[in-house]
Design a protein around this motif. Structure first.
Motif, mmCIF file in Angstrom:
data_model
loop_
_atom_site.group_PDB
_atom_site.id
_atom_site.type_symbol
_atom_site.label_atom_id
_atom_site.label_comp_id
_atom_site.label_asym_id
_atom_site.label_seq_id
_atom_site.Cartn_x
_atom_site.Cartn_y
_atom_site.Cartn_z
ATOM 1 N N GLY A 42 -1.394 -13.122 -63.392
ATOM 2 C CA GLY A 42 -1.443 -13.797 -62.100
ATOM 3 C C GLY A 42 -0.435 -13.273 -61.096
ATOM 4 O O GLY A 42 -0.458 -13.655 -59.931
ATOM 5 N N ALA A 43 0.476 -12.410 -61.532
ATOM 6 C CA ALA A 43 1.494 -11.878 -60.610
ATOM 7 C C ALA A 43 0.861 -10.908 -59.634
ATOM 8 O O ALA A 43 -0.051 -10.153 -59.972
ATOM 9 C CB ALA A 43 2.592 -11.171 -61.402
ATOM 10 N N ALA A 44 1.330 -10.921 -58.403
ATOM 11 C CA ALA A 44 0.788 -10.032 -57.382
ATOM 12 C C ALA A 44 1.272 -8.609 -57.618
ATOM 13 O O ALA A 44 2.384 -8.384 -58.096
ATOM 14 C CB ALA A 44 1.212 -10.514 -56.004
ATOM 15 N N VAL A 45 0.425 -7.648 -57.285
ATOM 16 C CA VAL A 45 0.812 -6.246 -57.398
ATOM 17 C C VAL A 45 1.683 -5.876 -56.198
ATOM 18 O O VAL A 45 1.346 -6.192 -55.062
ATOM 19 C CB VAL A 45 -0.445 -5.345 -57.403
ATOM 20 N N VAL A 46 2.804 -5.227 -56.463
ATOM 21 C CA VAL A 46 3.642 -4.725 -55.374
ATOM 22 C C VAL A 46 3.063 -3.376 -54.970
ATOM 23 O O VAL A 46 3.096 -2.416 -55.729
ATOM 24 C CB VAL A 46 5.108 -4.574 -55.824
ATOM 25 N N MET A 47 2.511 -3.313 -53.783
ATOM 26 C CA MET A 47 1.863 -2.087 -53.341
ATOM 27 C C MET A 47 2.904 -1.017 -53.008
ATOM 28 O O MET A 47 3.779 -1.232 -52.182
ATOM 29 C CB MET A 47 0.987 -2.364 -52.117
ATOM 30 N N PRO A 48 2.820 0.131 -53.657
ATOM 31 C CA PRO A 48 3.803 1.184 -53.415
ATOM 32 C C PRO A 48 3.565 1.889 -52.083
ATOM 33 O O PRO A 48 2.435 1.930 -51.571
ATOM 34 C CB PRO A 48 3.567 2.145 -54.578
ATOM 35 N N GLU A 49 4.620 2.456 -51.549
ATOM 36 C CA GLU A 49 4.467 3.304 -50.382
ATOM 37 C C GLU A 49 3.977 4.677 -50.842
ATOM 38 O O GLU A 49 4.389 5.179 -51.880
ATOM 39 C CB GLU A 49 5.800 3.454 -49.643
ATOM 40 N N VAL A 50 3.086 5.251 -50.064
ATOM 41 C CA VAL A 50 2.532 6.560 -50.397
ATOM 42 C C VAL A 50 2.932 7.528 -49.287
ATOM 43 O O VAL A 50 2.435 7.435 -48.162
ATOM 44 C CB VAL A 50 1.001 6.503 -50.540
ATOM 45 N N SER A 51 3.831 8.424 -49.607
ATOM 46 C CA SER A 51 4.387 9.313 -48.579
ATOM 47 C C SER A 51 3.560 10.572 -48.370
ATOM 48 O O SER A 51 3.608 11.190 -47.307
ATOM 49 C CB SER A 51 5.817 9.711 -48.953
ATOM 50 N N SER A 52 2.791 10.955 -49.399
ATOM 51 C CA SER A 52 2.026 12.198 -49.303
ATOM 52 C C SER A 52 0.602 11.969 -49.792
ATOM 53 O O SER A 52 0.392 11.428 -50.877
ATOM 54 C CB SER A 52 2.700 13.291 -50.135
ATOM 55 N N VAL A 53 -0.359 12.388 -48.981
ATOM 56 C CA VAL A 53 -1.775 12.249 -49.339
ATOM 57 C C VAL A 53 -2.423 13.629 -49.319
ATOM 58 O O VAL A 53 -2.460 14.287 -48.273
ATOM 59 C CB VAL A 53 -2.514 11.312 -48.361
ATOM 60 N N PRO A 54 -2.919 14.110 -50.450
ATOM 61 C CA PRO A 54 -3.560 15.426 -50.472
ATOM 62 C C PRO A 54 -4.946 15.371 -49.830
ATOM 63 O O PRO A 54 -5.559 14.304 -49.743
ATOM 64 C CB PRO A 54 -3.670 15.733 -51.966
ATOM 65 N N ARG A 55 -5.413 16.504 -49.386
ATOM 66 C CA ARG A 55 -6.776 16.600 -48.873
ATOM 67 C C ARG A 55 -7.664 17.015 -50.042
ATOM 68 O O ARG A 55 -7.552 18.136 -50.559
ATOM 69 C CB ARG A 55 -6.844 17.642 -47.757
ATOM 70 N N LEU A 56 -8.511 16.101 -50.510
ATOM 71 C CA LEU A 56 -9.316 16.370 -51.695
ATOM 72 C C LEU A 56 -10.796 16.093 -51.438
ATOM 73 O O LEU A 56 -11.148 15.068 -50.850
ATOM 74 C CB LEU A 56 -8.875 15.489 -52.871
ATOM 75 N N ILE A 57 -11.622 16.999 -51.893
ATOM 76 C CA ILE A 57 -13.063 16.744 -51.928
ATOM 77 C C ILE A 57 -13.409 16.066 -53.244
ATOM 78 O O ILE A 57 -14.230 15.163 -53.308
ATOM 79 C CB ILE A 57 -13.850 18.057 -51.762
ATOM 80 N N THR A 58 -12.761 16.524 -54.316
ATOM 81 C CA THR A 58 -12.931 15.937 -55.641
ATOM 82 C C THR A 58 -11.573 15.849 -56.317
ATOM 83 O O THR A 58 -10.665 16.621 -55.993
ATOM 84 C CB THR A 58 -13.885 16.774 -56.512
ATOM 85 N N ALA A 59 -11.444 14.929 -57.258
ATOM 86 C CA ALA A 59 -10.210 14.813 -58.037
ATOM 87 C C ALA A 59 -10.384 15.370 -59.441
ATOM 88 O O ALA A 59 -9.528 15.178 -60.309
ATOM 89 C CB ALA A 59 -9.770 13.349 -58.119
ATOM 90 N N ALA A 60 -11.487 16.079 -59.661
ATOM 91 C CA ALA A 60 -11.817 16.545 -61.008
ATOM 92 C C ALA A 60 -10.705 17.362 -61.647
ATOM 93 O O ALA A 60 -10.480 17.281 -62.857
ATOM 94 C CB ALA A 60 -13.116 17.353 -60.979
ATOM 95 N N ASP A 61 -10.009 18.150 -60.856
ATOM 96 C CA ASP A 61 -8.959 19.013 -61.407
ATOM 97 C C ASP A 61 -7.561 18.428 -61.241
ATOM 98 O O ASP A 61 -6.562 19.130 -61.443
ATOM 99 C CB ASP A 61 -9.038 20.395 -60.761
ATOM 100 N N ARG A 62 -7.482 17.169 -60.861
ATOM 101 C CA ARG A 62 -6.200 16.480 -60.757
ATOM 102 C C ARG A 62 -6.016 15.576 -61.975
ATOM 103 O O ARG A 62 -6.965 14.955 -62.444
ATOM 104 C CB ARG A 62 -6.163 15.620 -59.491
#
Length: 322
Positions: A42-62
């Motif tokens: 029941g505890a709320a999720v603490v949403m993390p800060e995201v400083s870097s976002v990659p440009r991805l078409i697919t995440a298959a190789d991540r």
């Protein structure tokens, strides 16, 4: 027909989010809500800060941060094969010729992240719809040879329908002057491979829960919700009204043996709108950030799990090498 316990499969709910929806019960042994996240209920999720976002078409190789704490397909296969070999050797000691049933073939993505965020290739989606090629129809379970009650007792440690076969509550009887191991020969094999816990050879509960929970929680993150809104607008312009990618994937109209023309069009639009708005890049970045946050909070327990995987795989390799 006797049912035999087999090692668990890794990557429960979200290895294949797309096919799981289309095949109903195809992908997960437990739903995200049932396995529970590694935090107070029941505890709320603490949403993390995201400083870097990659440009991805697919995440298959991540890869995702939780991957080292989960069994790979190869590791799971090796443990399954080693358990089968150890079980058969144990049965020989009791005078039985027994061949372990072959694992039921299942659809597997190329990597755990290939379809985690749904369809991402417009060309493939235009052909297969929302279900990747080979995933739409669940394979028929393998036929198991019938065995006698005496053989079943040695194999699983019990003939009692109220006792779980191969569990620590089974075994201990004497068969022709020889004591049956705890859990029968299956239980002995599991113990040798350090796989006698609740997961019975599959992924440990904690990393599995983190893997599921990060996917569920990521959908509530402001960055993901914002990019879903852009995706939804893009889909609306193509004639499809859905609030997010899982809603399009989970449309009950797609639960058919073959993809309809409308499903193919919707899936192609879905993949194209993801690509145009970097949905996969944003979603992956948030998913990974949530996992890193959970790993940091549970580092001691997860380190033990990672070490246990190394030991189990090493034992399995020794068994298979004879």
């Amino acid at each position: 027909m006797t049912s035999f316990p087999t090692p668990g499969r890794p990557k429960a709910a979200v290895v294949l989010a797309t096919a799981a929806v289309l095949m109903a019960a195809g992908c997960s042994s437990s739903s995200p809500s049932s396995s529970g996240p590694p935090r107070a209920k029941g505890a709320a999720v603490v949403m993390p800060e995201v400083s870097s976002v990659p440009r991805l078409i697919t995440a298959a190789d991540r890869t995702l941060p939780i991957a080292p704490y989960l069994l790979s397909d190869q590791q799971s296969d090796e443990l399954t094969a080693a358990q089968a070999k150890l079980t058969e050797q144990c049965m020989v000691r009791f005078g039985f010729r027994y061949t372990s049933p072959a694992p039921t073939p299942v659809f597997r993505p190329r990597t755990p992240t290939q379809f985690r965020y749904g369809v991402t290739d417009p060309k493939a989606a235009a052909v297969d719809g929302f279900a990747p090629a080979g995933s739409r129809t669940a394979p028929a379970p393998a036929e198991h040879a019938s065995v006698s009650a005496e053989m079943t007792l040695v194999l699983t440690g019990t003939n009692d329908p109220h006792v779980k076969p191969g569990s620590t509550a089974a075994g201990g009887q004497v068969h022709k002057g020889r004591k049956i191991p705890v859990g029968g020969c299956v239980g002995e094999a599991r113990a040798r491979l350090l796989s006698e816990g609740p997961e019975a050879g599959g992924d440990a509960e904690l990393p599995n829960a983190i893997n599921i929970d990060s996917f569920e929680s990521s959908r509530k993150h402001p960055l993901v919700r914002a990019v879903f809104a852009k995706w939804s607008q893009c889909m609306e312009a193509r004639g499809f009204s859905y609030p997010d990618p899982l809603a399009s994937t989970g449309d009950r109209a797609w639960r058919t043996r073959t993809a309809s023309a409308k499903e193919k069009a919707a899936a192609r639009a879905d993949a194209d709108c993801k690509m145009r708005n970097n949905v996969v890049g944003v979603w992956y970045a948030v998913d990974a950030a949530l996992q890193r946050q959970a790993i940091e909070k549970n580092s001691a327990a997860l380190d033990k799990i990672k070490k246990a995987i190394r030991v189990r795989v090493k034992i399995a390799a020794a068994v298979l090498d004879g």
